[in-house]
Design a protein around this motif. Structure first.
Motif, PDB file in Angstrom:
ATOM      1  N   SER A  14      19.907 -26.399   4.300  1.00  0.00           N
ATOM      2  CA  SER A  14      19.294 -26.991   5.482  1.00  0.00           C
ATOM      3  C   SER A  14      18.578 -25.926   6.302  1.00  0.00           C
ATOM      4  O   SER A  14      19.205 -25.029   6.849  1.00  0.00           O
ATOM      5  CB  SER A  14      20.368 -27.659   6.358  1.00  0.00           C
ATOM      6  OG  SER A  14      19.801 -28.145   7.565  1.00  0.00           O
ATOM      7  N   SER A  15      17.279 -26.027   6.339  1.00  0.00           N
ATOM      8  CA  SER A  15      16.492 -25.218   7.262  1.00  0.00           C
ATOM      9  C   SER A  15      15.183 -25.941   7.510  1.00  0.00           C
ATOM     10  O   SER A  15      14.665 -26.627   6.619  1.00  0.00           O
ATOM     11  CB  SER A  15      16.223 -23.810   6.714  1.00  0.00           C
ATOM     12  OG  SER A  15      15.136 -23.801   5.809  1.00  0.00           O
ATOM     13  N   ALA A  16      14.654 -25.794   8.708  1.00  0.00           N
ATOM     14  CA  ALA A  16      13.370 -26.411   9.010  1.00  0.00           C
ATOM     15  C   ALA A  16      12.277 -25.852   8.111  1.00  0.00           C
ATOM     16  O   ALA A  16      11.364 -26.569   7.694  1.00  0.00           O
ATOM     17  CB  ALA A  16      13.026 -26.203  10.485  1.00  0.00           C
ATOM     18  N   ALA A  17      12.357 -24.555   7.803  1.00  0.00           N
ATOM     19  CA  ALA A  17      11.322 -23.908   6.995  1.00  0.00           C
ATOM     20  C   ALA A  17      11.240 -24.516   5.601  1.00  0.00           C
ATOM     21  O   ALA A  17      10.152 -24.868   5.118  1.00  0.00           O
ATOM     22  CB  ALA A  17      11.589 -22.405   6.901  1.00  0.00           C
ATOM     23  N   THR A  18      12.381 -24.644   4.920  1.00  0.00           N
ATOM     24  CA  THR A  18      12.350 -25.195   3.569  1.00  0.00           C
ATOM     25  C   THR A  18      12.063 -26.690   3.592  1.00  0.00           C
ATOM     26  O   THR A  18      11.411 -27.210   2.681  1.00  0.00           O
ATOM     27  CB  THR A  18      13.660 -24.892   2.832  1.00  0.00           C
ATOM     28  OG1 THR A  18      14.773 -25.225   3.687  1.00  0.00           O
ATOM     29  CG2 THR A  18      13.744 -23.424   2.466  1.00  0.00           C
ATOM     30  N   SER A  19      12.520 -27.389   4.612  1.00  0.00           N
ATOM     31  CA  SER A  19      12.210 -28.815   4.724  1.00  0.00           C
ATOM     32  C   SER A  19      10.712 -29.042   4.890  1.00  0.00           C
ATOM     33  O   SER A  19      10.128 -29.943   4.280  1.00  0.00           O
ATOM     34  CB  SER A  19      12.960 -29.437   5.905  1.00  0.00           C
ATOM     35  OG  SER A  19      14.318 -29.629   5.601  1.00  0.00           O
ATOM     36  N   TYR A  20      10.070 -28.203   5.720  1.00  0.00           N
ATOM     37  CA  TYR A  20       8.629 -28.382   5.930  1.00  0.00           C
ATOM     38  C   TYR A  20       7.846 -27.990   4.675  1.00  0.00           C
ATOM     39  O   TYR A  20       6.877 -28.653   4.302  1.00  0.00           O
ATOM     40  CB  TYR A  20       8.156 -27.568   7.131  1.00  0.00           C
ATOM     41  CG  TYR A  20       6.741 -27.916   7.557  1.00  0.00           C
ATOM     42  CD1 TYR A  20       6.392 -29.236   7.840  1.00  0.00           C
ATOM     43  CD2 TYR A  20       5.757 -26.952   7.668  1.00  0.00           C
ATOM     44  CE1 TYR A  20       5.094 -29.567   8.230  1.00  0.00           C
ATOM     45  CE2 TYR A  20       4.463 -27.266   8.060  1.00  0.00           C
ATOM     46  CZ  TYR A  20       4.144 -28.571   8.337  1.00  0.00           C
ATOM     47  OH  TYR A  20       2.855 -28.900   8.707  1.00  0.00           O
ATOM     48  N   CYS A  21       8.265 -26.932   4.024  1.00  0.00           N
ATOM     49  CA  CYS A  21       7.639 -26.536   2.764  1.00  0.00           C
ATOM     50  C   CYS A  21       7.677 -27.691   1.768  1.00  0.00           C
ATOM     51  O   CYS A  21       6.648 -28.055   1.171  1.00  0.00           O
ATOM     52  CB  CYS A  21       8.355 -25.315   2.185  1.00  0.00           C
ATOM     53  SG  CYS A  21       7.864 -24.887   0.497  1.00  0.00           S
ATOM     54  N   ALA A  22       8.839 -28.291   1.588  1.00  0.00           N
ATOM     55  CA  ALA A  22       8.975 -29.398   0.635  1.00  0.00           C
ATOM     56  C   ALA A  22       8.181 -30.620   1.086  1.00  0.00           C
ATOM     57  O   ALA A  22       7.628 -31.350   0.255  1.00  0.00           O
ATOM     58  CB  ALA A  22      10.452 -29.748   0.465  1.00  0.00           C
ATOM     59  N   ARG A  23       8.110 -30.847   2.398  1.00  0.00           N
ATOM     60  CA  ARG A  23       7.340 -32.007   2.873  1.00  0.00           C
ATOM     61  C   ARG A  23       5.862 -31.860   2.550  1.00  0.00           C
ATOM     62  O   ARG A  23       5.169 -32.851   2.275  1.00  0.00           O
ATOM     63  CB  ARG A  23       7.504 -32.198   4.384  1.00  0.00           C
ATOM     64  CG  ARG A  23       7.176 -33.622   4.828  1.00  0.00           C
ATOM     65  CD  ARG A  23       6.615 -33.716   6.215  1.00  0.00           C
ATOM     66  NE  ARG A  23       5.161 -33.660   6.222  1.00  0.00           N
ATOM     67  CZ  ARG A  23       4.430 -33.787   7.323  1.00  0.00           C
ATOM     68  NH1 ARG A  23       5.005 -33.956   8.489  1.00  0.00           N
ATOM     69  NH2 ARG A  23       3.104 -33.742   7.240  1.00  0.00           N
ATOM     70  N   LEU A  24       5.344 -30.640   2.583  1.00  0.00           N
ATOM     71  CA  LEU A  24       3.945 -30.431   2.244  1.00  0.00           C
ATOM     72  C   LEU A  24       3.671 -30.814   0.789  1.00  0.00           C
ATOM     73  O   LEU A  24       2.593 -31.327   0.469  1.00  0.00           O
ATOM     74  CB  LEU A  24       3.552 -28.975   2.505  1.00  0.00           C
ATOM     75  CG  LEU A  24       3.543 -28.560   3.985  1.00  0.00           C
ATOM     76  CD1 LEU A  24       3.304 -27.066   4.114  1.00  0.00           C
ATOM     77  CD2 LEU A  24       2.504 -29.327   4.776  1.00  0.00           C
ATOM     78  N   PHE A  25       4.642 -30.597  -0.096  1.00  0.00           N
ATOM     79  CA  PHE A  25       4.497 -31.079  -1.469  1.00  0.00           C
ATOM     80  C   PHE A  25       4.529 -32.607  -1.506  1.00  0.00           C
ATOM     81  O   PHE A  25       3.740 -33.241  -2.216  1.00  0.00           O
ATOM     82  CB  PHE A  25       5.602 -30.500  -2.357  1.00  0.00           C
ATOM     83  CG  PHE A  25       5.336 -29.108  -2.834  1.00  0.00           C
ATOM     84  CD1 PHE A  25       4.510 -28.893  -3.931  1.00  0.00           C
ATOM     85  CD2 PHE A  25       5.884 -28.012  -2.195  1.00  0.00           C
ATOM     86  CE1 PHE A  25       4.248 -27.602  -4.384  1.00  0.00           C
ATOM     87  CE2 PHE A  25       5.625 -26.717  -2.631  1.00  0.00           C
ATOM     88  CZ  PHE A  25       4.806 -26.511  -3.730  1.00  0.00           C
TER      89      PHE A  25
END
Length: 809
Positions: A14-25
């Motif tokens: 859980s991190s905002a950084a990895t969540s946002y990265c994955a959302r861009l995909f």
């Protein structure tokens, strides 16, 4: 089917950084599966919440994904998770920020069995260095990164936004790493393994100020709300109706601003021509123009400013953004379904015109994909992953050619990142009109002393590139540019929207010349915007994003966070966009046009307020230096001259450790204070006690003591402090580079790494026209005689023309 629909992405931790990265995909069609514990990703509980109790921050970070529950206590949890990962293309790992009860994973074994797997892990500070393993929050990281201390009233405290920033910046960098790896893998390469430092990603916003400090010395201080060195006025001001953002950088813009307000005495004062002179007289100048601004509305001033080519923009409320038909038409504001609640949020800012991103979507319910079998045979159109290997020295974008028409910060940061990752970037300037970051004003001796080669900020943004000069106002200059573009993969410009089309280099022309070319325009509002002609700097982009209206306390004026917030943000979004488009071009042979609006790129930072307001209809809450979820939270004064420390208490256990540390053991043992709501009721009292403790210590000692107790804290640094930051030095983040006419100077590394060290900077920034012969002869096949003639005719050159020579042309 989206352009990335052939990819399957697994997200753990859980991190905002990895969540946002994955959302861009997910925005571009990838099948993104989010692995959560039975209680859900902790970000599902982060505030602010909708009336139905859903986190708007989680919603923004996760729509268009699916959710899978894996209970770490189940005997087969590790086996199930390993099977998921072995069956995916990209693994995005936020466990170092928050493990979220994720079962253990043997990444090394999985990667040895699946060499095609692309892996990204994020951490606050990286696994090596002085700060490795420190307790952190978004705001404590921003404090350490020099993004808080220069903002707010002179007397303090420094002013900052809540925790919705580092995750977006780091998420963009994570996407850049993984998307570039996918391009490399698609060409027969192996997967790559990346580590991402959220702290270093945040320094993308500080780079400019760090290198100004290197060049100018210790000149930056906090000089008041909406005031920032080195330009004035660059702020937000009240009008008859609404607020207006104003930026004057050049003498011409200052004169036009004074003319607009009928202030000839300011316009004609020779002591106010330059920014540094106006900074010395801010109070006196504002006393004259602020009353004038109140005579008309923000919209009226905006129209007038457009006529005079002044970077000026109305500052929208969040409600204004939600009612903006253009933002909705362009996909900057999109619908989102959160449970049964319908709302709006910030969409994808990578506006590809041929293969656009999804426009909105649904936030996954916890475990909403639990009944699906995790197998690739259930996914249509999944590309096979190469298991081949490439030379470990080969960079991800090796073999890709970029023609760079950009200047300043945003465009050059985009193309610098492509160059850092191995692309051959050819920067095009003109001896008549070079990159303005070589020097805005031209004092005596500017040309004779070659001062245009001595600007460190230019060198920082243009390393690893090759540079040529071409006069694009001459027919032969255009012809040579077209020949370069015919063999290019990407072209980037951040000129005003009509510049290249008027020169005959618009996308309608270039796509016939090179059908696989990806062309990106990085304008302020977008090429089809009603405000397409608006002049803008990075400050203008923040002013027009909606973010300033939620900074500070209720009743405060809208507050800016940075002298040029939007520039770095636009550059990173631009880089992400061209990587998606290039992925499509490599698979199909079809290029496309990217219509990037840099002002829209700033809107994700306001996304929580946008979504909350769209669902509830209530005015956005302004938290000041407090936090919607953490108590206590704020910037506290320390001993010494302007010493401050950022502290954020994230949970009950951290609260108890803090209470003991500040000599309030009674608070630590009081169960009634374990909840955030209970502490909120006595927040003033808690803050007074914390402030009394910090005031007795200098900032570094306070941070040391707090971190020893595992309390998230970070000293509010100035940009100049980062030049000698021991953590950054230990990680070789600042690399010393030798360059002609400057000598040894520091350069920032990328915050993404494939090993323990950063990518080595391969070449310093080019001097003006340094590679004219190399490119014109080597790439285009021109003879020595032809090149000599081009220089005689002023089409190429290595020395800037003086203003007198320009007037003759």
């Amino acid at each position: 089917m989206g352009v990335l629909s052939h990819l399957r992405v697994i997200e753990v931790g859980s991190s905002a950084a990895t969540s946002y990265c994955a959302r861009l995909f997910a925005d571009f069609g990838a099948n993104v599966q989010k692995v959560e514990p039975p209680t859900g990703d902790p970000l599902r509980h982060s505030r602010p919440l909708t009336p139905g109790g859903h986190s708007v921050w989680f919603a923004f970070l996760n729509f268009n994904k699916s959710s899978l529950i894996i209970d770490a206590t189940d005997p087969d949890a590790t086996t199930r998770l390993a099977a998921l990962i072995e069956d995916c293309d990209i693994l995005v790992d936020g466990r170092d920020v928050d493990p979220a009860d994720c079962p253990p994973i043997d990444i090394a074994t999985i990667r040895s069995q699946r060499p095609g797997l692309i892996y990204l892990e994020a951490s606050w500070f990286g696994h090596q260095g002085l700060y490795a393993g420190l307790a952190a929050t978004d705001s404590t990281v921003r404090a350490l990164a020099g993004l808080i201390k220069l903002t707010g009233p002179v007397e303090g405290p420094p002013l900052h936004a809540p925790d919705f920033q580092t995750g977006i910046l780091a998420g963009l960098w994570g996407f850049i790493a993984t998307a570039s790896s996918e391009l490399s893998r698609a060409q027969g390469g192996t997967g790559r393994s990346w580590s991402l430092s959220i702290f270093e990603a945040t320094l993308s916003l500080t780079e400019y100020l760090i290198f100004e400090a290197f060049e100018c010395g210790d000149v930056m201080r906090r000089i008041g709300v909406n005031r920032f060195w080195p330009s004035f006025p660059t702020g937000i001001y009240e009008t008859k109706k609404g607020w207006i953002g104003v930026t004057t950088v050049t003498p011409a813009q200052w004169r036009a601003f004074c003319d607009m307000l009928s202030l000839p005495e300011l316009r004609d004062d020779p002591a106010l021509v330059l920014n540094e002179d106006r900074l010395q007289q801010m109070e006196q100048i504002e006393q004259q123009f602020i009353p004038r601004l109140k005579a008309r509305t923000a919209q009226e001033w905006f129209v007038e400013g457009l006529k005079r080519k002044i970077p000026i923009v109305p500052v929208p409320e969040i409600s204004d953004l939600l009612q903006d038909a253009e933002k909705k038409r362009r996909g900057a504001i999109v619908p989102v379904l959160i449970g049964e609640e319908k709302g709006l949020t910030a969409g994808s800012m990578q506006r590809l015109t041929l293969t656009p991103p999804r426009e909105g979507g649904r936030v996954p319910a916890l475990g909403d994909q639990q009944d699906l079998v995790s197998s690739r045979r259930h996914l249509s159109g999944v590309a096979s992953v190469s298991s081949g290997r490439v030379n470990s020295d080969q960079l991800p974008l090796q073999g890709i050619r970029v023609v760079d028409f950009s200047m300043g910060w945003a465009g050059p940061l985009c193309t610098r990142t492509l160059a850092d990752l191995g692309a051959d970037v050819i920067k095009i300037e003109a001896i008549q009109y070079p990159d303005w970051w070589r020097g805005l004003n031209r004092p005596a001796g500017y040309i004779a002393d070659r001062m245009y080669e001595k600007a460190v900020r230019f060198c920082a943004m243009n390393r690893n590139k090759r540079g040529i000069t071409l006069d694009l106002k001459q027919r032969r200059g255009i012809a040579l540019a077209k020949r370069l573009l015919a063999g290019a993969d990407i072209v980037v410009d951040n000129y005003s929207v009509d510049v290249l089309p008027k020169l005959g280099l618009g996308y309608d022309v270039l796509r016939r010349l090179n059908p696989r070319l990806v062309m990106m325009s990085m304008s302020a509002f977008g090429t089809d915007s009603l405000h397409r002609d608006c002049r803008a700097y990075g400050s203008t982009l923040e002013q027009g994003s909606g973010l300033p209206t939620v900074i500070g306390k209720a009743g405060d004026p809208p507050g800016m966070s940075h002298i040029a917030f939007g520039d770095a943000v636009g550059g990173l979004n631009g880089c992400a966009a061209v990587l998606v488009a290039l992925n499509h071009a490599r698979h199909t042979g079809k290029g496309q046009f990217i219509d990037l609006s840099q002002i829209e790129c700033m809107m994700p930072f306001a996304a929580p307020w946008i979504t909350a307001h769209s669902v509830s209809g209530m005015p956005p809450v302004r938290y000041g230096n407090r936090h919607p979820q953490f108590v206590p939270h704020g910037c506290f004064r320390c001993a010494g001259d302007d010493g401050w420390i950022m502290i954020g208490v994230t949970d009950e256990n951290m609260w108890q450790r803090l209470a003991v540390l500040i000599d309030r053991p009674d608070w630590a043992t009081d169960p009634s204070l374990n909840s955030v709501e209970a502490r909120r009721s006595v927040e003033d009292q808690i803050e007074t006690a914390v402030a009394s403790w910090t005031l007795a210590r200098d900032a570094d000692q306070a941070m040391s003591d707090l971190q020893a107790a595992r309390v998230a804290a970070g000293v509010a640094r100035r940009p100049i402090d980062l030049l000698n930051d021991r953590h950054l030095r230990s990680r070789t983040f600042l690399q010393d580079v030798e360059r002609a006419l400057i000598g040894l100077h520091p350069q920032p590394s990328m915050p993404i790494r494939e090993g323990t060290g950063p990518y080595t900077i391969r070449a310093p920034a080019p001097t003006l026209g340094q590679h004219n012969v190399e490119i014109l002869s080597g790439l285009l096949g021109l003879s020595v005689a032809e090149i000599v003639q081009l220089e005689r005719d002023g089409i190429i050159g290595t020395v800037i023309l003086c203003e007198r020579e320009l007037e003759k042309k």
